[in-house]
Structure formats: C-alpha cells, structure tokens
Design a protein around this motif. Structure first.
Motif, short mmCIF file in Angstrom:
data_model
loop_
_atom_site.label_atom_id
_atom_site.label_comp_id
_atom_site.label_asym_id
_atom_site.label_seq_id
_atom_site.Cartn_x
_atom_site.Cartn_y
_atom_site.Cartn_z
N MET A 223 -4.42 -10.42 -3.28
CA MET A 223 -3.38 -10.33 -2.27
C MET A 223 -3.86 -9.51 -1.07
SD MET A 223 0.59 -9.22 -2.83
CE MET A 223 0.79 -10.57 -4.01
N TYR A 224 -4.59 -8.44 -1.33
CA TYR A 224 -5.07 -7.60 -0.23
C TYR A 224 -6.11 -8.33 0.61
CZ TYR A 224 -6.63 -3.52 2.35
OH TYR A 224 -6.94 -2.65 3.36
N LEU A 225 -7.04 -9.02 -0.05
CA LEU A 225 -8.06 -9.76 0.70
C LEU A 225 -7.45 -10.87 1.53
CD1 LEU A 225 -10.90 -9.98 -1.97
CD2 LEU A 225 -10.92 -8.64 0.12
N ASN A 226 -6.47 -11.57 0.96
CA ASN A 226 -5.83 -12.63 1.72
C ASN A 226 -4.96 -12.08 2.84
OD1 ASN A 226 -6.28 -15.52 0.56
ND2 ASN A 226 -6.14 -14.21 -1.23
N ARG A 227 -4.49 -10.83 2.68
CA ARG A 227 -3.78 -10.18 3.79
C ARG A 227 -4.74 -9.89 4.93
NH1 ARG A 227 -1.70 -8.65 7.71
NH2 ARG A 227 -0.17 -6.98 8.01
N LEU A 228 -5.97 -9.46 4.58
CA LEU A 228 -6.97 -9.21 5.62
C LEU A 228 -7.34 -10.50 6.33
CD1 LEU A 228 -9.47 -6.75 3.86
CD2 LEU A 228 -7.59 -6.19 5.38
N TYR A 229 -7.49 -11.57 5.54
CA TYR A 229 -7.94 -12.84 6.10
C TYR A 229 -6.79 -13.85 6.17
CZ TYR A 229 -12.80 -11.36 5.40
OH TYR A 229 -14.01 -10.70 5.46
N GLN A 615 4.20 -8.15 -0.05
CA GLN A 615 2.87 -8.08 -0.66
C GLN A 615 2.61 -6.63 -1.06
OE1 GLN A 615 0.84 -9.68 2.84
NE2 GLN A 615 0.23 -11.44 1.65
N PHE A 616 1.91 -6.45 -2.18
CA PHE A 616 1.60 -5.10 -2.62
C PHE A 616 0.42 -5.14 -3.58
CE2 PHE A 616 5.57 -6.67 -4.58
CZ PHE A 616 5.07 -7.08 -5.81
N TYR A 617 -0.23 -4.00 -3.68
CA TYR A 617 -1.27 -3.80 -4.68
C TYR A 617 -0.65 -3.01 -5.82
CZ TYR A 617 -5.48 -2.21 -7.04
OH TYR A 617 -6.43 -1.97 -7.98
N ILE A 618 -0.76 -3.53 -7.03
CA ILE A 618 -0.12 -2.90 -8.18
C ILE A 618 -1.08 -1.88 -8.78
CG2 ILE A 618 0.93 -3.26 -10.44
CD1 ILE A 618 1.66 -6.08 -9.52
N VAL A 624 1.72 -0.30 -4.29
CA VAL A 624 1.38 0.14 -2.95
C VAL A 624 1.62 -1.01 -1.99
CG1 VAL A 624 -0.43 1.08 -1.47
CG2 VAL A 624 -0.35 1.70 -3.90
N PRO A 625 2.55 -0.89 -1.06
CA PRO A 625 2.90 -2.03 -0.20
C PRO A 625 1.79 -2.36 0.79
CG PRO A 625 4.05 -0.06 0.52
CD PRO A 625 3.37 0.31 -0.77
N ILE A 626 1.62 -3.64 1.03
CA ILE A 626 0.75 -4.14 2.09
C ILE A 626 1.71 -4.62 3.18
CG2 ILE A 626 -1.07 -5.78 2.72
CD1 ILE A 626 -1.74 -5.94 -0.29
N ILE A 627 1.91 -3.78 4.18
CA ILE A 627 2.97 -4.00 5.15
C ILE A 627 2.71 -5.26 5.98
CG2 ILE A 627 4.27 -2.98 7.04
CD1 ILE A 627 4.56 -1.52 4.39
N ASN A 628 3.77 -6.04 6.18
CA ASN A 628 3.68 -7.20 7.06
C ASN A 628 4.88 -7.18 8.01
OD1 ASN A 628 5.90 -8.16 5.53
ND2 ASN A 628 4.53 -9.21 4.10
#
Length: 830
Positions: A223-229, A615-618, A624-628
C-alpha cells in the motif's frame, strides 16, 4: 499456436541501443516493433531496450516522435547489443513557429503559450470522463531494486548467506547501474466507469507479490509503495508524486508558473504533432520540466509525455525521477493513455547504495459508451476477488504485455528462499523488537518494549511486562495481558483481554470484525488518550510543569467492531468505569469537607467512522495512516445509565470529528481537523470533556501543546486544528536555507467551549468542586473568548526533525501556564 510461439520467444532476447544520428545521445521512449510480435517494447532513459523474440530472422522498426522511422533486417538475433541511429525529421507544419529560448520570455504573443491554452481549454474533452461509460483492463508492475551495493557489504562474512540476492543483478537496464530486484508486485484488473452518476469500479482478477514472511506487513508495504507511485492524470490540476504535489504543466494556472517552448514539428501515423518543452520559471518550486507532444487535429490532445524534476527542488531522498506516458488515438479522435512508466531513484546520499523503483501500468481493450448495469457499481470501488492471489504462471504469461526479465522472474524464488532461512528469521525478529517493540516467542510475542520502564509523580519508578498471542496460537482467539508495579504507590496495575475474530482473520489487520472483552486496573492523566503512543511510554515520562493530577481507573469493557472493505466501520460497546482521584486531585463536595472516594459510571456507546479510500501501514501497535486527499468522518456517542451496575449518572455525550487534507500544489498542503462535542445531562466535572493537553516536550498534532493537564473542561465545544505545510516554498528562495532543505510550517489551534450553569460547580454548589493546587483553582471553563495557540515550525531538519515555536494568546492569567514553548517532533517524509 500462439502459446507455443510465446514459450519459444522467451528463450532469446534482442538487446539494443537507440541513438540520435547527429548528437549520438540516447533516445528515450523510442518505440521498437518486431514483425510478428505483439506489444514490442520501448527504450529506457539510457536509450536501451530488451525484447524477447525468436531465434529466426527478424525485422525491427524503430520510431520516435521528431525522428524518421528506421527499419533494419537481421538474419538472426545477435547475442550482443545492436545500435540503431535515428535521424531527425524536419517536416514543418503550417502556422508552426519554433521559439528561440535566448529571447526574453513573455506569455503575451507567445505561440507556445497560445498552444498550451488550447490544450487547457480542451482538457475535459480529452479525459476518459468525457465518455458516458468506459471499460478497460489494466496491468500493473511494480519493481524495487537495490542499486550500487557497497563492496564492503557484499564481502561481509555475516551477509555472505544473502549474496544470491545481490548476484541477481541487471546491468543492462540502466548504463552504469547494477540493479538487484528485491520486490516485485503484479496486478491485473477489470475497470469500469460511469459518468452519470459518476462511479468507478475496479475488479482485481489477478494479484501477486513477493512475500518476506508474516513478521513483515507485506500488505502495508504494498500500500505504501503504491501510494508513492500512485496513478495520476496529467489533465488534473495537481499531480501527486512520492507524497508531494506538483502543479500540472496544463493546469489552469500553469502559464503563470511555467515557461513553454515549441521545439519541433513532425508527423506520426499521419497525425500532425508539435513537440513542446516546458520548465519552471523558478527551478526551486515543486514543478516539472519535460516535453509533451500535442496533436493539431483540433483536439489538442497529448500524444506523449515525459516529465522530470529539477534537482534543486526540496525533495528528500529522491535522486532522480522520470515519468513517461503514452496516449493512443481512439476511433473518435480522442487520445487516451495506454502506458505509464514512473521511475524513481532513492538514496540517502547523492551517490552510493540506494533503491530504484519502477511502476509500469498498461491499459488495454478500451471500450467506450457501452452501457453498464447499475448493479456493477454497488459496493466498494475496488474489489479483490478471492481467487486473485492464486493465479498460476500461465495466467500471468497471457496477461502481461511484456515478458518479465530473467532478473525480475528470479525475485519470487529468491525471496521464498530468503524467508525460509533461519538467520533471516532471527534478523527480522530482532529488528521487529528494536523498531516495533515486540519479540516473538513461539505463539506469543512480548512487548511493547517502550513500556517496560517509565516513571511519574504518583507511581514513581514503574516496571511493566506483558505480551499477546499471535496467529500461531489461533486465528480466532486472541488474548493480551500485562502487569505493572509502581514502587512509590506500591500498587499493582494490570490488564487482561480476550478477543474473538468473527471473520477468522487477524484482529490487527483489515478489515476487522471481532468481539472483545477486557478488564484494566491502571493509572491515567485525566483527558489523555494518545493516538499513536501509549502514555506509559518511557519518553513521555519527561514532562514540563506540574504533573500531579492523576486517576486510578478500573475499566471493564465489552466491544463489538465491524469494518467494511469500503472503509465504513462501526463499533458498539459497554464500559463500567470506576475512577478514584490520585495525586493532588480530590473530589470535594460543596461544603468543602465531604469527599467522594470514587465516581462510578456504566456507559453504552457507539461509533460510526467513514474514511473513503483510506490507506495505512499496519504496525504492531497502531495503524499508521498514509494521508491522502479524502476526508475522515467520525461520529461517537456515549450514554450513561444510572443504577446500572452501580452507575451514578444519566447523561449523553456526542462528538463529531472531521479531518481533511487540502492540496495547494506549489503552495504545499493544509491539514484541517474540526471537532464538535456536546454533553447532555447534569454531571460532575470528571465526566465533562477534559480537553486534550500536552505537557511533554514532543509536539502533538491533536493536542493543545501549551495547555496544562485538566486546565479546561467543557460540556459543549467546537475546535479547529490547522497546519499548513509550505514544503520549502519560501526557504528554497534563501540560499543557505535552500541548501539545508528546511521546510516551513504554520499552525493554529482554536477552542470554543463552555460549561452550562447546571454543570458549573461555581454556580451549582451540589456538584463536585474543581480541584485546587496550593489553594488555587487550576481547572476552568471557557468563557466567550476562545483558547488560542499558534506558531510556526521549521521542518525537515536533517530530513527527519521538526521544531515548533508556539505562542499562547489567551487565558494568560491562569497559574503555572507557559505563554510560549519549543516542541520537537520527528517525521519521515519525501
């Protein structure tokens, strides 16, 4: 027949280099077609390409916008690399003008600006959203590789068992690079769009990625990598890349911030195109530089796009970024994206070991304006089929537009071998203990380590030890427990919980669906409920001012939690709460002599939360939220029931919380949180809303950092937190600060509230009095003046540290309060 050919074609690879015939420079994103081969390929940033083909004679055609096509015939596929040179095409179009960059740049009368305004005016008609319906398939590939591994690392004896990872290195993809793939993810999905009412639906039919084992949250990493890309549309005004937002070169306001130059004109596939380059007026702003090819058929659509970023912008850890997108002409003349390639080179230093990530997305089988049933769009916008993760190799061979390289194909087997190595399991286990605070012990894990030791004025020196079960114990039943002892008050505290998972999945994962029963005997600072850290964390033991207002709490809870895949959730619960004052707090009645030993309540509660596209990292303790850009809405209510299990009060407590991030592209972004609460009923001050104060030296986003514990209580309130991040917009224009890459933040917290007469002990002598310290009242209700604190921060110090300078503006006559302060916070960000 096709399957046999595909199998044979994988045995031989055609490698080559495409160059400009005059300058000998590599040509990026050139199209390479091989007769009889579907898909073909494209040259990378170094002009190189690699395409699986057959051993027999081949005919290769290479094309690139602005160049004459070149076709060569080979008797057989060579073992080495072939070089193909292209000559520039100088076909001029009617009314096209090439602008000399050395002239003084102006928008007025500039044909390049007039052209880009045409592109802006035609944006809506060139989007997929211009169609009433749309259907297409999407293939996504995300690869992360280690680049330039230090020789000292590869020769280290301790790391010798892991050499097979580094030895799987691709030296042909980028010149001078040695890329060792360590992560690979592939996704294939069916996608649907409806314009009115607007809805999208993505059904993931195939998904797989490397798996490093249960101790690492692979879904969170994905999820974090796809948030970056993440996907982006060049026709949007703002484009998010690596968590930063850039102004699109075709945004409505783009001509104010970009300069445009007509470079060349050409004809491709009988279509007239203009090659237009662009760059920021100020190279330090979060803007792109690059090239786009624009059609002159009346649609003014983008046919091809290349984006880069200036190395002088305030970007952490990103050494290089390159985005290439291709658009294909549809039967109605519109151009829609068919391929997107986003590349990022990450490293702590400008050179040396780093990570190289690439995400390729291919869109195929586009079908417009075929009506779709309403039932298709019901439920979550993205659905992953249960069978998606079980697809075999033949599925991926059929669905991939291009074959995996031999280096990419090996990463699956390499990681499977790695995660089964005992030394790797030990390494991950101890790393998890050091970072997350939990140590694996068979079906249990011990922790969190940050709470083993702490101290406070009531308990003095405090020791705690505990742990919880894992999925090795059961996927249905979970338990957690700890015991703590304070050497000053000489009292034991403890916690015990049991959880039953109703969906047979981890209760720490997503979506959650469980029933939990717990009992806790513990100390607490009134009004403190931290979001991403526990109060007995050792680092929070250090506090400013008086920290002598405490409670001994006994809590029995029953909770039912249900989450849906569309990120709508609700939970219902019951709590029996007995609170006993400690430290300098005492519950004194109106006559000043009678005291109440405890306050007991029985509460029934409910909560509804909606966080679309969350989105978040568990992690081990928290998500930990991945803010959008999407909002988060949370509504909670609590009902106190008198005489239920010795409950002493009837009341209602309502709370509505709203959070949203607003992006302002080149000006950064703003986080806004609003909170509204109301207490119905007559209750003593401990049952009012005790506003969340912070007396630590760490800056807390959702706390009042210059407010003392238990300083303000309310039975009705409204609050707003505002933090605006400029991302170095001003500092980048100051030479010294530009080099330091500091970033500026401004912030404000405003609280409106009050206490009605029926709940105010000053006006209602039947209530418990506000506590006194040395004969002075230190707990208050808000009047007509709001509580206000504001300040500014310097962020990104050493790329991790944020220092806040805060000033308090109201209620300055309260005892023992700070009027200003300096707080520190750490945060990783690009």
């Amino acid at each position: 027949m096709a399957t046999a050919w595909r199998t044979q074609a994988q045995d031989v690879t055609l490698r080559g280099l495409v160059r400009d015939s005059a300058t000998k420079t590599p040509i990026t994103n050139a199209s390479i077609a091989i007769k009889g081969l579907r898909g073909g390929g494209r040259s990378n940033m170094e002009g190189r390409f690699r395409i699986p083909t057959a051993q027999h004679a081949v005919s290769v055609t290479v094309t690139s916008v602005g160049y004459n096509p070149q076709t060569i015939h080979l008797d057989s596929v060579p073992t080495g690399e072939i070089t193909i040179t292209l000559s520039r095409s100088f076909k001029q179009l009617q009314n096209a003008l090439v602008v000399n960059k050395k002239q003084r740049y102006r928008n007025k009368g500039n044909p390049a600006v007039e052209l880009i305004r045409q592109v802006i005016d035609h944006k809506d008609s060139n989007r997929m959203e211009a169609y009433s319906y749309a259907t297409f398939q999407k293939y996504e590939k995300l690869v992360v590789s280690v680049d330039k591994v230090n020789d000292k690392v590869t020769s280290n004896k301790l790391l010798r068992p892991y050499h097979f990872l580094v030895e799987n290195s691709d030296t042909t993809k980028l010149e001078g690079r040695r890329l060792s793939p360590v992560y690979l993810e592939e996704t294939y999905s069916d996608n649907y769009y409806r314009k009115d009412p607007e809805k999208t639906k993505s059904i993931v039919t195939g998904k797989r990625n490397v798996d490093y084992g249960e101790l690492i949250d692979m879904k969170g990493i994905s999820m974090y990598l796809n948030r970056l890309y993440q996907d982006f549309n060049i026709y949007d005004n703002n484009i998010s890349v690596f968590t930063n937002v850039f102004l699109s070169p075709i945004a409505e306001s783009a001509p104010t911030f970009y300069m445009y130059f007509i470079e060349d004109t050409t004809v491709v596939d009988s279509q007239k195109l203009i090659r237009l380059s662009f760059r920021p007026r100020n190279p330090n702003d979060l803007l792109f530089r690059g090239t786009m090819w624009i059609t002159l058929d009346g649609h003014y659509a983008i046919q091809k796009l290349r984006l880069l970023v200036s190395k002088s912008i305030n970007f952490n850890f990103v050494r290089e970024m390159n985005i290439n997108q291709d658009f294909s002409r549809q039967p109605d003349g519109r151009y829609l994206m068919t391929k997107s390639d986003v590349l990022g080179d990450f490293g702590i230093n400008k050179s040396g070991t780093g990570l190289y990530g690439e995400r390729e997305v291919t869109f195929v089988n586009f079908k417009p304006n075929i009506p779709l049933p309403d039932s298709l769009f019901k439920g979550a916008a993205t659905v992953v089929l249960d069978s998606a993760e079980g697809k075999n190799d033949s599925f991926w061979v059929a669905k991939r537009p291009d074959t995996l390289t031999s280096y990419e194909a090996k990463v699956y087997a390499n990681v499977d071998s790695l995660k089964n190595m005992k030394s790797f399991k030990r390494l991950v286990d101890w790393s998890t203990f050091l970072i997350a605070g939990y140590k694996q012990a068979g079906p249990f894990e011990i922790g969190p380590a940050s709470t083993f030791y702490s101290f406070n004025p009531v308990e003095g020196f405090r020791l705690r030890f505990g742990g919880r079960t894992t999925t090795h114990f059961s996927t249905r039943y979970y338990s957690e427990a700890y015991a703590a002892y304070g050497f000053k008050d000489q009292k034991w505290k403890y916690f015990l919980s049991g959880t039953y998972s109703l969906n047979n999945k981890s209760v720490y994962g997503f979506p959650q669906h469980y029933v939990r029963v717990s009992y806790q005997k513990e100390t607490e600072i009134p009004g403190q409920s931290l979001q991403f850290v526990q109060e007995d964390n050792f680092l929070l033991s250090f506090k400013r001012g008086n920290n002598d207002k405490w409670l001994y709490n006994n809590n029995f809870r029953i909770q039912y939690m249900k989450e849906f895949k569309n990120h709508l959730s609700y939970n219902f619960g019951f709590r029996w709460w007995e609170q006993t004052p400690a430290g300098t707090i005492s519950y004194v009645q109106h006559n000043g002599t009678d005291t109440i030993r405890t306050i007991t309540t029985s509460e029934i509660s409910g909560e509804f939360r909606w966080a679309p596209h969350e989105q978040f990292y568990i992690g081990k303790l928290y998500r930990v939220p991945i803010i959008n850009k999407y909002p988060i809405i949370d509504f909670r209510w609590t009902t106190g029931v008198k005489n239920l299990f010795r409950g002493q009060y009837n009341y209602q407590n309502l709370d509505l919380n709203f959070y949203k991030r607003f992006y302002e592209s080149w000006l950064g972004y703003t986080d806004i949180t609003t909170d509204f609460g109301y207490v119905i009923g007559k209750v003593p001050f401990p049952l009012l809303d005790v506003h969340h104060a912070n007396q630590t030296y760490a800056y807390q986003l959702q706390s009042y950092n210059l407010m003392n514990f238990l300083e303000f209580v309310s039975d009705h309130y409204a609050t707003v937190y505002i933090d605006h991040y400029f991302n170095g917009f001003f500092f980048n224009k100051i030479p010294l600060l530009k080099k330091l890459k500091w970033r500026e933040v401004i912030e404000a917290k405003i609280l409106f509230g009050g206490v009605r007469d029926e709940n105010n002990p000053i006006k209602n002598p039947q209530l418990v009095k506000y506590p006194l310290t040395n004969g002075q009242t230190e707990t208050f209700s808000l009047g007509s003046t709001p509580y206000v604190e504001a300040g500014f921060a310097i962020a990104n110090i050493f790329k991790l540290v944020r220092v806040d300078f805060i000033k308090r503006f109201t209620y300055l006559n309260h005892p023992e309060i700070p009027t200003w302060g300096i707080r520190v916070r750490s945060k990783f960000d690009f």
